[in-house]
Enzyme design. Structure first.
Site, PDB file in Angstrom:
ATOM      1  N   ASN A 158       0.822  -1.227   0.000  1.00  0.00           N
ATOM      2  CA  ASN A 158       0.000   0.000   0.000  1.00  0.00           C
ATOM      3  C   ASN A 158       0.852   1.272   0.000  1.00  0.00           C
ATOM      4  O   ASN A 158       0.388   2.313  -0.468  1.00  0.00           O
ATOM      5  CB  ASN A 158      -1.007  -0.005   1.154  1.00  0.00           C
ATOM      6  CG  ASN A 158      -0.362  -0.038   2.501  1.00  0.00           C
ATOM      7  OD1 ASN A 158       0.629  -0.728   2.704  1.00  0.00           O
ATOM      8  ND2 ASN A 158      -0.896   0.708   3.439  1.00  0.00           N
ATOM      9  N   GLU A 256       4.288  -4.418  12.321  1.00  0.00           N
ATOM     10  CA  GLU A 256       3.307  -3.329  12.146  1.00  0.00           C
ATOM     11  C   GLU A 256       2.196  -3.888  11.281  1.00  0.00           C
ATOM     12  O   GLU A 256       2.387  -4.154  10.095  1.00  0.00           O
ATOM     13  CB  GLU A 256       3.975  -2.106  11.533  1.00  0.00           C
ATOM     14  CG  GLU A 256       4.958  -1.534  12.527  1.00  0.00           C
ATOM     15  CD  GLU A 256       5.408  -0.122  12.240  1.00  0.00           C
ATOM     16  OE1 GLU A 256       5.037   0.419  11.195  1.00  0.00           O
ATOM     17  OE2 GLU A 256       6.140   0.416  13.071  1.00  0.00           O
ATOM     18  N   CYS A 289      -3.272   1.626   6.670  1.00  0.00           N
ATOM     19  CA  CYS A 289      -3.392   0.887   7.929  1.00  0.00           C
ATOM     20  C   CYS A 289      -3.965   1.755   9.042  1.00  0.00           C
ATOM     21  O   CYS A 289      -4.682   1.284   9.913  1.00  0.00           O
ATOM     22  CB  CYS A 289      -2.032   0.337   8.338  1.00  0.00           C
ATOM     23  SG  CYS A 289      -0.776   1.607   8.532  1.00  0.00           S
ATOM     24  N   GLU A 464       8.550   1.564  16.471  1.00  0.00           N
ATOM     25  CA  GLU A 464       9.694   2.098  15.726  1.00  0.00           C
ATOM     26  C   GLU A 464       9.517   3.603  15.643  1.00  0.00           C
ATOM     27  O   GLU A 464       8.465   4.145  15.964  1.00  0.00           O
ATOM     28  CB  GLU A 464       9.797   1.453  14.344  1.00  0.00           C
ATOM     29  CG  GLU A 464      10.120  -0.045  14.426  1.00  0.00           C
ATOM     30  CD  GLU A 464      10.491  -0.661  13.091  1.00  0.00           C
ATOM     31  OE1 GLU A 464      11.271  -0.052  12.348  1.00  0.00           O
ATOM     32  OE2 GLU A 464      10.000  -1.771  12.800  1.00  0.00           O
TER      33      GLU A 464
HETATM   34  P1  NAD Z   1       0.410  -9.368   3.514  1.00  0.00           P
HETATM   35  O1  NAD Z   1       0.556  -9.808   4.921  1.00  0.00           O
HETATM   36  O2  NAD Z   1      -0.396 -10.214   2.591  1.00  0.00           O
HETATM   37  O3  NAD Z   1       1.839  -9.232   2.810  1.00  0.00           O
HETATM   38  C1  NAD Z   1       2.853  -8.400   3.329  1.00  0.00           C
HETATM   39  C2  NAD Z   1       4.196  -8.929   2.893  1.00  0.00           C
HETATM   40  O4  NAD Z   1       4.396 -10.210   3.458  1.00  0.00           O
HETATM   41  C3  NAD Z   1       4.340  -9.112   1.373  1.00  0.00           C
HETATM   42  O5  NAD Z   1       5.639  -8.727   0.980  1.00  0.00           O
HETATM   43  C4  NAD Z   1       4.155 -10.602   1.195  1.00  0.00           C
HETATM   44  O6  NAD Z   1       4.801 -11.116   0.047  1.00  0.00           O
HETATM   45  C5  NAD Z   1       4.808 -11.124   2.456  1.00  0.00           C
HETATM   46  N1  NAD Z   1       4.381 -12.480   2.838  1.00  0.00           N
HETATM   47  C6  NAD Z   1       3.194 -13.078   2.610  1.00  0.00           C
HETATM   48  N2  NAD Z   1       3.198 -14.330   3.125  1.00  0.00           N
HETATM   49  C7  NAD Z   1       4.411 -14.527   3.690  1.00  0.00           C
HETATM   50  C8  NAD Z   1       5.022 -15.608   4.380  1.00  0.00           C
HETATM   51  N3  NAD Z   1       4.402 -16.775   4.596  1.00  0.00           N
HETATM   52  N4  NAD Z   1       6.274 -15.441   4.850  1.00  0.00           N
HETATM   53  C9  NAD Z   1       6.930 -14.283   4.664  1.00  0.00           C
HETATM   54  N5  NAD Z   1       6.410 -13.230   3.989  1.00  0.00           N
HETATM   55  C10 NAD Z   1       5.158 -13.345   3.520  1.00  0.00           C
HETATM   56  O7  NAD Z   1      -0.136  -7.888   3.577  1.00  0.00           O
HETATM   57  P2  NAD Z   1      -0.556  -6.952   2.377  1.00  0.00           P
HETATM   58  O8  NAD Z   1      -1.884  -7.397   1.874  1.00  0.00           O
HETATM   59  O9  NAD Z   1       0.580  -6.846   1.440  1.00  0.00           O
HETATM   60  O10 NAD Z   1      -0.693  -5.537   3.107  1.00  0.00           O
HETATM   61  C11 NAD Z   1      -1.852  -5.093   3.726  1.00  0.00           C
HETATM   62  C12 NAD Z   1      -1.750  -5.236   5.221  1.00  0.00           C
HETATM   63  O11 NAD Z   1      -0.631  -4.496   5.704  1.00  0.00           O
HETATM   64  C13 NAD Z   1      -2.948  -4.647   5.925  1.00  0.00           C
HETATM   65  O12 NAD Z   1      -3.341  -5.498   6.964  1.00  0.00           O
HETATM   66  C14 NAD Z   1      -2.421  -3.341   6.491  1.00  0.00           C
HETATM   67  O13 NAD Z   1      -3.108  -2.848   7.604  1.00  0.00           O
HETATM   68  C15 NAD Z   1      -1.019  -3.716   6.823  1.00  0.00           C
HETATM   69  N6  NAD Z   1      -0.193  -2.506   6.949  1.00  0.00           N
HETATM   70  C16 NAD Z   1       0.226  -2.102   8.198  1.00  0.00           C
HETATM   71  C17 NAD Z   1       0.967  -0.941   8.362  1.00  0.00           C
HETATM   72  C18 NAD Z   1       1.413  -0.465   9.724  1.00  0.00           C
HETATM   73  O14 NAD Z   1       2.331   0.339   9.789  1.00  0.00           O
HETATM   74  N7  NAD Z   1       0.799  -0.916  10.797  1.00  0.00           N
HETATM   75  C19 NAD Z   1       1.304  -0.195   7.241  1.00  0.00           C
HETATM   76  C20 NAD Z   1       0.856  -0.608   5.998  1.00  0.00           C
HETATM   77  C21 NAD Z   1       0.121  -1.781   5.865  1.00  0.00           C
END
Ligand code: NAD
Length: 494
Positions: A158, A256, A289, A464
């Site tokens: 995102n 996060e 998020c 962080e």
């Molecule tokens: P996601 O968890 O599907 O993927 C995030 C990352 O993890 C990607 O690079 C993905 O390839 C990797 N990944 C997926 N499965 C994995 C595994 N088994 N092992 C290691 N890596 C793996 O999340 P998304 O759909 O890409 O992002 C959206 C989510 O991120 C939402 O829940 C959002 O709230 C959260 N987010 C949080 C913050 C924050 O600062 N709190 C900021 C931005 C997004």
């Protein structure tokens, strides 16, 4: 389409990995699709166990030299990286917009300058961080922040470059080396960052990028015995899988994760401000998020608030994110689009009513989901408790302060909370009781790099930002010197 390069918005992007200061290929690739029109824009090399092994080995080899470099020299290189980002700001913005569908104007004005700041700020902080020296019963005690080793960083789509550099900046400034696994839905700017860092003089192996899917490249990175820290930004379900993998090697984690944050509006609130704050939540098509998607409004304000929010929300322009007139663009991918559709369909079937939007934008087609406002959702239902990550607001009412606070705190998340009130005493009282890592009072999304950032409950582990980043990315060491030569001993107290 070449498998080693892609030309995206007139920018040439290398689609291979960046490992040990050179480009590395894989046997297989994955297709990167733009959310704007669902067209393929790149074939990106799909890393796996072998590429991760090579990247961690390169990062480990580079660690001793980078860690030993005087902090001033490290900081100078990181400032040069920031300069390189500034110089290519427009290219980075164009590629990021094509890749993840977020607004070009936001990237140009706010996001890319912040990407550069992520390096500059932590370079400055690393130079100035105090290593306090105290006296303890006549002994001299020194606290130092030692680099931990190889930091694995896994990021979501995102805000890919902003979220990656917010970890890479402090990790490198502290003297660590990094392996980044960017999101497969928006992998391209990470590759440009590798070019920029290399041109800025970052030594080979200090920063590495392994492209690939979560299962293919992310999973082997999380369980790799050669990493010393794991920083993950993404969803709660993925975090659970990663935590298990990292536990085997006892690697400290920073998580996060998602949110379901409230916008809590009291009867003494400035109505103009609340209307602006509510409509602002459609930013980045709700894929934020920190978004305050649960609007909780005092019952006495509800009708007027809703009328005014609807009037303002109807003026929101949806369309191509490259058009400066666009306010809301498309969702990132077909699976995510279907996920958001599913949330709204189930909410409507469960008794909620759409007073705005409520489904895909048929005029635009593709991945464009209309800005949506739902009312009358059943208390405790999925739409009020789970993260949708789309342009979907719910509105609920509360009768008094206690009920408002209870509703604000009623999910398993605790990332952020926004409170709108004209009463300073209420602001103090209520903000103290909200369960969130960040509370905004009469404002929203004011983020400072020096402030602690993170979430409670299912929104994450750790903080962080500013010195909190160094607490995580460093091994904090306490050294106690005897006042009398090299004798040791502390009278039995350890
Ligand atoms: P996601 O968890 O599907 O993927 C995030 C990352 O993890 C990607 O690079 C993905 O390839 C990797 N990944 C997926 N499965 C994995 C595994 N088994 N092992 C290691 N890596 C793996 O999340 P998304 O759909 O890409 O992002 C959206 C989510 O991120 C939402 O829940 C959002 O709230 C959260 N987010 C949080 C913050 C924050 O600062 N709190 C900021 C931005 C997004």
């Amino acid at each position: 389409m070449s498998v080693d390069y892609a030309d995206v918005e007139d920018v040439r992007v290398d689609t291979r990995h960046w490992i040990g200061g050179r480009r590395v290929s894989s046997d297989t690739t994955f297709t990167d699709i733009s959310p704007i029109d669902e067209q393929p824009i790149a074939q990106v090399h799909a890393g796996g166990e072998a590429e991760v092994d090579a990247a961690v080995a390169a990062a480990r080899e580079a660690f001793a030299g980078w860690a030993a470099l005087p902090v001033k020299q490290r900081a100078e290189i990181l400032r040069a990286v920031a300069d390189g980002i500034d110089a290519r700001r427009d290219e980075l913005a164009r590629v990021e917009t094509r890749d993840n569908g977020s607004l070009l104007r936001s990237h140009q004005r706010g996001v890319m300058p912040r990407v550069a700041m992520n390096f500059r700020y932590f370079a400055d902080l690393a130079e100035s961080i105090a290593h306090p020296i105290d006296e303890v019963r006549g002994h001299r005690q020194r606290v130092s922040f030692d680099p931990a080793g190889v930091v694995a960083i896994i990021t979501p789509w995102n805000a890919p470059l902003m979220l990656a550099t917010w970890r890479i900046g402090p990790a490198l400034a502290a003297g660590n080396t990094v392996v980044l696994k960017p999101p497969e839905w928006a992998p391209l700017t990470a590759s440009l960052l590798a070019d920029i860092a290399h041109e800025a003089g970052l030594p080979a192996g200090v920063f590495n990028v392994v492209q690939g899917t979560g299962a293919g490249a992310g999973a082997p990175l999380t369980r790799h015995p050669g990493i010393s820290r794991l920083s993950f930004t993404g969803s709660v379900p993925t975090a659970g899988v990663i935590a298990e993998a990292a536990a085997k090697n006892i690697v400290p984690l920073s998580f996060e994760l998602g949110g379901k944050s409230p916008l809590l509006i009291f009867d003494d609130a400035d109505l103009d401000l609340t209307v602006d704050l509510a409509v602002e939540q459609f930013d980045n098509a709700g894929q934020v998020c920190l978004g305050a998607f649960r609007v909780l409004v005092h019952e006495s304000l509800h009708d007027e608030f809703l009328d005014r929010v609807l009037a303002k929300a109807k003026s929101v322009v949806q369309g191509d994110p490259r058009d400066p007139a666009t306010d809301v663009s498309a969702l990132v991918s077909r699976p995510h689009f279907e996920r958001v559709c599913g949330f709204v369909e189930r909410a409507l079937a469960d008794g909620a009513r759409a007073v705005l939007g409520g489904g895909p934008n048929e005029d635009l087609g593709g991945l464009y989901f209309r800005p949506t406002i739902l009312v009358d959702a059943r208390p405790g239902s999925e739409i009020l408790t789970e993260e949708v990550f789309g342009p979907v607001l719910t509105i609920q009412t509360f009768a008094d302060e206690d009920e408002g606070i209870a509703m604000a705190n009623s999910t398993r998340f605790g990332l952020a909370a926004t409170l709108v009130t004209g009463d300073p005493e209420r602001a103090e009282r209520v903000s103290a009781l909200l369960n969130a890592g960040t509370v905004w009072v009469n404002c929203f999304f004011v983020r400072d790099l020096g402030a602690p950032f993170g979430g409670n409950g299912k929104s994450g582990i750790g903080r962080e930002g500013g010195p909190w980043s160094f607490d995580f990315y460093c091994d904090v060491k306490n050294t106690v010197f005897s006042p009398n030569g090299w004798t040791t001993g502390n009278g039995g107290n350890s």
